[in-house]
Scaffold this active site. Structure first.
Site: not given
Ligand code: IPM
Ligand code: MN
Length: 324
Positions: A231, A203, A119
């Protein structure tokens, strides 16, 4: 308060309503930031606004992102700028629920390193647009950054019942970064003899999140793995509409930031159908951070039973449970 774009302002309004119903009087200031603001006058996050934000105790953010803004402008210029500048080095995402196909509930927390990894924006592009184009994207892992994240995970686990920390990485392929993470993890673990540990390749962790989420208590991982895994964590814990997060500066040298994991969902914005629970649970994490854990627990309890209806109706129902 940064409502942001899309469903952001709708869910933030409900979160604020619920916080007040829980008896906490917040002094709030709204900041108009996000994709819509950028399209209007070009501001993403000026240094002046950033300095103003530094003076607050906490930031509650709905969601940012609008169609028509190139990828990265708002993500890097607003969200990541806040995470990096305010040194929000922990991204804490709790997952409690019963995964599809399971009868037993799980309850685990992912601690995602939030200021390093891929990042940081290290890299570049050469010979752009030609057949010999090259793009590199570096991942930065400092001993300091990795250690403070892992240490936070162990401290958190030491306050939980199961006292278990799993490191997730890809040490078999990312041998430089993976080795730093594993050695740091082992060194910190040696200081916490009462805490049990495990290691999963990322994985494999994707399989276990779906098939055996009960094995996890505290999971610690790098920025990008943590992004993807959380997610999935949301998907197996009632959906992304329930997933909350805290971007923490545990040293408290500035405000921490709280936001639902979901995005701005432009397709359902303005329809009053967005689930406000992720924002409400993010506000509860904010109250924990502000020393209002009793109110935070009450909000979590009020969110524990199913609710249905419009965004506002769900907010109202949770307020009623808090009063009743
Ligand atoms: C999250 C989001 C962010 C990330 C994006 C929008 C920059 O997906 O907070 O998980 O990748 O961290
Ligand atoms: Mn995210």
């Amino acid at each position: 308060m940064i409502g942001g774009d899309g469903i952001g302002p709708e869910v933030i309004a409900e979160a604020l309503k619920v916080v007040r119903a829980a008896g906490v009087e917040l002094d709030t200031t709204f900041f108009d930031l996000g994709g819509a603001r950028y399209l209007r006058d070009g501001e993403v996050l000026s240094d002046e606004t950033l300095e103003t934000l530094r003076g607050f105790d906490a930031i509650l953010l709905g969601a940012v992102g609008t169609p028509g803004v190139p990828p990265g402008v708002i993500e890097r210029g607003l969200l990541l700028k806040l995470r990096f500048s305010l040194d929000l080095y922990i991204n804490q995402r709790p997952f409690a629920g019963t995964a599809p196909g399971h009868s037993k509930p799980h309850d685990f927390i992912v601690i995602r390193e939030n200021t390093e990894g891929p990042y940081v924006g290290e890299g570049g592009v050469l010979r752009k647009g030609t057949a010999h184009e090259v793009a590199t994207q570096g991942s930065v892992n400092s001993r300091h950054g990795v250690e403070r994240c892992i240490r936070y995970a162990f401290e958190l686990a030491s306050k939980r019942e199961r006292k278990h920390v799993t490191l997730v990485h890809k040490t078999n392929v990312l041998t430089f970064a993976g080795d730093l993470w594993q050695r740091t993890f082992d060194a910190v673990a040696a200081e916490y003899p009462k805490i049990a540990t495990a290691y999963n390749h990322v994985d494999a962790a994707c399989i276990y999140f779906v098939q055996d989420p009960h094995r996890y208590d505290v999971v610690v991982t790098d920025n990008l793995f943590g992004d993807i895994l959380t997610d999935l964590g949301g998907a197996v814990s009632g959906g992304i509409g329930l997933a909350s997060s805290a971007n923490l500066n545990p040293a408290r040298t500035g405000p921490s930031l709280f936001e639902p994991v979901h995005g701005s969902a432009p397709d359902i914005a303005g329809k009053g159908v967005a689930n406000p629970v992720a924002a409400i649970l993010s506000a509860a994490l904010m109250l924990d951070h502000l020393g209002e854990s009793k109110a935070a627990d009450a909000i979590r309890a009020a969110c524990a039973k199913p609710t249905s209806g419009s965004t506002i109706a769900v907010g109202d129902e949770i307020c009623r449970r808090l009063h009743g």
